[in-house]
Design a protein around this motif. Structure first.
Motif, PDB file in Angstrom:
ATOM      1  N   PHE A 159     -32.143 -10.520  85.318  1.00 44.86           N
ATOM      2  CA  PHE A 159     -31.885  -9.385  86.201  1.00 44.86           C
ATOM      3  C   PHE A 159     -30.485  -8.847  85.912  1.00 44.86           C
ATOM      4  N   PRO A 160     -30.236  -7.549  86.087  1.00 38.80           N
ATOM      5  CA  PRO A 160     -31.171  -6.502  86.501  1.00 38.80           C
ATOM      6  C   PRO A 160     -31.859  -5.872  85.295  1.00 38.80           C
ATOM      7  N   PHE A 161     -32.935  -5.119  85.557  1.00 34.47           N
ATOM      8  CA  PHE A 161     -33.625  -4.395  84.497  1.00 34.47           C
ATOM      9  C   PHE A 161     -34.439  -3.250  85.095  1.00 34.47           C
ATOM     10  N   VAL A 162     -34.849  -2.355  84.224  1.00 34.82           N
ATOM     11  CA  VAL A 162     -35.809  -1.318  84.604  1.00 34.82           C
ATOM     12  C   VAL A 162     -37.188  -1.820  84.228  1.00 34.82           C
ATOM     13  N   ALA A 163     -38.148  -1.715  85.131  1.00 30.47           N
ATOM     14  CA  ALA A 163     -39.517  -2.151  84.872  1.00 30.47           C
ATOM     15  C   ALA A 163     -40.450  -0.948  84.828  1.00 30.47           C
ATOM     16  N   LEU A 164     -41.268  -0.900  83.794  1.00 31.85           N
ATOM     17  CA  LEU A 164     -42.340   0.090  83.703  1.00 31.85           C
ATOM     18  C   LEU A 164     -43.652  -0.640  83.920  1.00 31.85           C
ATOM     19  N   LEU A 165     -44.310  -0.356  85.026  1.00 28.35           N
ATOM     20  CA  LEU A 165     -45.581  -0.981  85.361  1.00 28.35           C
ATOM     21  C   LEU A 165     -46.687   0.014  85.059  1.00 28.35           C
ATOM     22  N   VAL A 166     -47.510  -0.293  84.064  1.00 28.47           N
ATOM     23  CA  VAL A 166     -48.554   0.634  83.633  1.00 28.47           C
ATOM     24  C   VAL A 166     -49.889  -0.101  83.566  1.00 28.47           C
ATOM     25  N   SER A 167     -50.815   0.314  84.413  1.00 27.08           N
ATOM     26  CA  SER A 167     -52.126  -0.333  84.464  1.00 27.08           C
ATOM     27  C   SER A 167     -53.187   0.718  84.771  1.00 27.08           C
ATOM     28  N   GLY A 168     -54.402   0.252  85.014  1.00 26.82           N
ATOM     29  CA  GLY A 168     -55.490   1.175  85.325  1.00 26.82           C
ATOM     30  C   GLY A 168     -55.295   1.923  86.628  1.00 26.82           C
ATOM     31  N   GLY A 169     -54.585   1.322  87.562  1.00 31.90           N
ATOM     32  CA  GLY A 169     -54.418   1.956  88.861  1.00 31.90           C
ATOM     33  C   GLY A 169     -53.013   2.413  89.171  1.00 31.90           C
ATOM     34  N   HIS A 170     -52.037   2.015  88.344  1.00 30.65           N
ATOM     35  CA  HIS A 170     -50.651   2.319  88.665  1.00 30.65           C
ATOM     36  C   HIS A 170     -49.842   2.696  87.427  1.00 30.65           C
ATOM     37  N   SER A 171     -48.951   3.656  87.588  1.00 33.58           N
ATOM     38  CA  SER A 171     -47.869   3.915  86.637  1.00 33.58           C
ATOM     39  C   SER A 171     -46.617   4.053  87.490  1.00 33.58           C
ATOM     40  N   MET A 172     -45.656   3.172  87.276  1.00 33.54           N
ATOM     41  CA  MET A 172     -44.516   3.102  88.182  1.00 33.54           C
ATOM     42  C   MET A 172     -43.272   2.663  87.425  1.00 33.54           C
ATOM     43  N   MET A 173     -42.155   3.322  87.688  1.00 31.14           N
ATOM     44  CA  MET A 173     -40.862   2.951  87.129  1.00 31.14           C
ATOM     45  C   MET A 173     -40.015   2.376  88.257  1.00 31.14           C
ATOM     46  N   VAL A 174     -39.461   1.177  88.041  1.00 33.38           N
ATOM     47  CA  VAL A 174     -38.759   0.481  89.117  1.00 33.38           C
ATOM     48  C   VAL A 174     -37.402  -0.025  88.632  1.00 33.38           C
ATOM     49  N   ASP A 175     -36.380   0.201  89.439  1.00 32.48           N
ATOM     50  CA  ASP A 175     -35.054  -0.387  89.223  1.00 32.48           C
ATOM     51  C   ASP A 175     -35.068  -1.756  89.897  1.00 32.48           C
ATOM     52  N   VAL A 176     -34.969  -2.819  89.103  1.00 32.55           N
ATOM     53  CA  VAL A 176     -35.104  -4.188  89.615  1.00 32.55           C
ATOM     54  C   VAL A 176     -33.757  -4.891  89.550  1.00 32.55           C
ATOM     55  N   ARG A 177     -33.195  -5.222  90.702  1.00 33.83           N
ATOM     56  CA  ARG A 177     -31.914  -5.926  90.765  1.00 33.83           C
ATOM     57  C   ARG A 177     -32.083  -7.418  91.041  1.00 33.83           C
ATOM     58  N   GLY A 178     -33.250  -7.808  91.479  1.00 31.20           N
ATOM     59  CA  GLY A 178     -33.569  -9.199  91.767  1.00 31.20           C
ATOM     60  C   GLY A 178     -34.941  -9.238  92.407  1.00 31.20           C
ATOM     61  N   ILE A 179     -35.434 -10.430  92.720  1.00 29.97           N
ATOM     62  CA  ILE A 179     -36.751 -10.538  93.339  1.00 29.97           C
ATOM     63  C   ILE A 179     -36.711  -9.907  94.740  1.00 29.97           C
ATOM     64  N   GLY A 180     -37.530  -8.900  94.940  1.00 28.86           N
ATOM     65  CA  GLY A 180     -37.560  -8.187  96.206  1.00 28.86           C
ATOM     66  C   GLY A 180     -36.557  -7.062  96.308  1.00 28.86           C
ATOM     67  N   GLN A 181     -35.708  -6.898  95.309  1.00 32.98           N
ATOM     68  CA  GLN A 181     -34.706  -5.823  95.310  1.00 32.98           C
ATOM     69  C   GLN A 181     -35.187  -4.710  94.387  1.00 32.98           C
ATOM     70  N   TYR A 182     -36.085  -3.892  94.898  1.00 33.81           N
ATOM     71  CA  TYR A 182     -36.772  -2.892  94.083  1.00 33.81           C
ATOM     72  C   TYR A 182     -36.512  -1.482  94.607  1.00 33.81           C
ATOM     73  N   THR A 183     -36.204  -0.594  93.683  1.00 30.86           N
ATOM     74  CA  THR A 183     -36.115   0.825  93.994  1.00 30.86           C
ATOM     75  C   THR A 183     -37.071   1.564  93.067  1.00 30.86           C
ATOM     76  N   VAL A 184     -38.076   2.199  93.626  1.00 31.43           N
ATOM     77  CA  VAL A 184     -39.045   2.937  92.822  1.00 31.43           C
ATOM     78  C   VAL A 184     -38.392   4.229  92.360  1.00 31.43           C
ATOM     79  N   LEU A 185     -38.273   4.391  91.047  1.00 30.19           N
ATOM     80  CA  LEU A 185     -37.637   5.567  90.458  1.00 30.19           C
ATOM     81  C   LEU A 185     -38.634   6.693  90.202  1.00 30.19           C
ATOM     82  N   GLY A 186     -39.879   6.330  89.959  1.00 29.93           N
ATOM     83  CA  GLY A 186     -40.919   7.318  89.697  1.00 29.93           C
ATOM     84  C   GLY A 186     -42.273   6.647  89.682  1.00 29.93           C
TER      85      GLY A 186
END
Length: 337
Positions: free
Chosen positions: A128-155
């Motif tokens: 940590f920290p990192f930017v996460a790109l979650l891409v699946s059949g139901g979701h496309s999401m960009m998240v600013d991850v500072r730790g477990i549970g510390q999430y800011t959805v960027l897009g």
């Protein structure tokens, strides 16, 4: 702490056991692909019924594979949401029943947090920290991850997710279900440059995604083509390149916006070979690190739920046995640990 993980959010029944000291001890996965293939997509009622049939034998098999009994389990993690409500109820009911019978704590895990933390199962885990790109059949999401549970959805997706667009375009190309992997395979036979697809929402600021227009563009291109195999392969190639380029442009933008140099990709689309190759090449030129889960942890699985649940149980967090499944559950509502 040994945690039994249960994943039943959609059309895969995943069971795993994660040990906080020894790591992943065993995991089993049953896919319902053949069950839903005749319908061209997931039928929620059929998915729920199949989870009911498979879940107990898979729990028994996973325990046997790890050479453990119920007395060795210290906690149970299950996917509480988001997902198909009927499928979620099967897993959550099973998990809470076992927790009550075995007298161990249980924790409801956010499905997307499971995907986000899936790379932690590998030896080369990101810090940590990192930017996460979650891409699946139901979701496309960009998240600013500072730790477990510390999430800011960027897009996130404003319509079709990337994986959904892959599957729908594959169907337009006459490919079987699930179409995403088959479209990627067809694209390997294609040649670049024959078609120029748009890169949606990259000509404006922001980090949201929209792939429905790209799917419509593909539909119109397919409709006006000659239908030959090579032509279809070229269209598949152009479509795949458009999706990957769009994701890459958005990721570079997110890294610049956050000032971070570490990118994590997770979800079913993260298994796409062209996507991985493109991001690896871009990381070398642009000076950022990129991490992926192993292929077996890209799609839905119990291992990621067991891992995420173990972290929260170790932090003293539990979910009451009367808490309901949550088919809609904002990622940013999770507590930090």
């Amino acid at each position: 702490m040994k945690v039994l993980g249960i994943e039943t959010s959609c059309d895969e029944t995943g069971i795993a056991i994660y040990d906080s000291e020894q790591g992943l001890l065993a995991h089993e996965l049953y896919s319902q692909v053949k069950l839903h293939a005749d319908y061209g997509g997931v039928v929620p009622e059929l998915a729920s019924r199949d989870h009911v049939r498979k879940i107990i034998p898979l729990v028994q098999r996973t325990l046997a594979s790890a050479s453990l009994s119920k007395d060795d389990i210290d906690g149970i993690a299950y996917t509480r949401g988001p997902g198909l409500i009927g499928a979620l109820l099967v897993g959550s009911s099973m998990a809470r029943a076992l927790a009550y019978a075995w007298q161990v704590p249980s924790i409801g895990v956010h499905h997307m947090e499971g995907h986000l933390l899936a790379p932690m199962l590998d030896d080369n885990a990101p810090e940590f920290p990192f930017v996460a790109l979650l891409v699946s059949g139901g979701h496309s999401m960009m998240v600013d991850v500072r730790g477990i549970g510390q999430y800011t959805v960027l897009g996130e997706s404003v319509d079709d997710a990337a994986g959904e667009a892959f599957d729908k375009t594959a169907k337009l190309l006459g490919l079987d279900y699930p179409g995403g992997p088959l479209l990627a395979k067809l694209a390997q036979q294609g040649e670049s440059g024959h078609y120029q697809f748009p890169r949606p929402m990259t000509d404006r600021p922001g980090l949201d995604f929209s792939f429905s227009g790209l799917k419509t563009f593909a539909a119109n291109t397919i409709r006006s083509s000659d239908g030959e195999l090579q032509t279809r392969a070229n269209i598949a190639k152009a479509f795949e390149e458009a999706v990957v380029d769009t994701l890459l442009i958005k990721c570079k933008r997110a890294l610049k916006q956050t000032g971070l140099k570490r990118l994590v990709m997770a979800g079913g689309v993260a298994a796409n070979q062209h996507l991985r190759a493109s991001f690896e090449q871009a990381s070398k030129h642009s000076g950022f690190e990129v991490y992926y889960p192993s292929f077996e942890y890209c799609t839905d699985n119990g291992a990621m739920i067991a891992y995420a649940g173990c972290q929260r149980l170790n932090a003293g967090e539990t979910t009451a046995l009367d808490e309901k499944a949550m088919p809609r559950w904002p990622l940013e509502s999770l507590s930090a640990i």
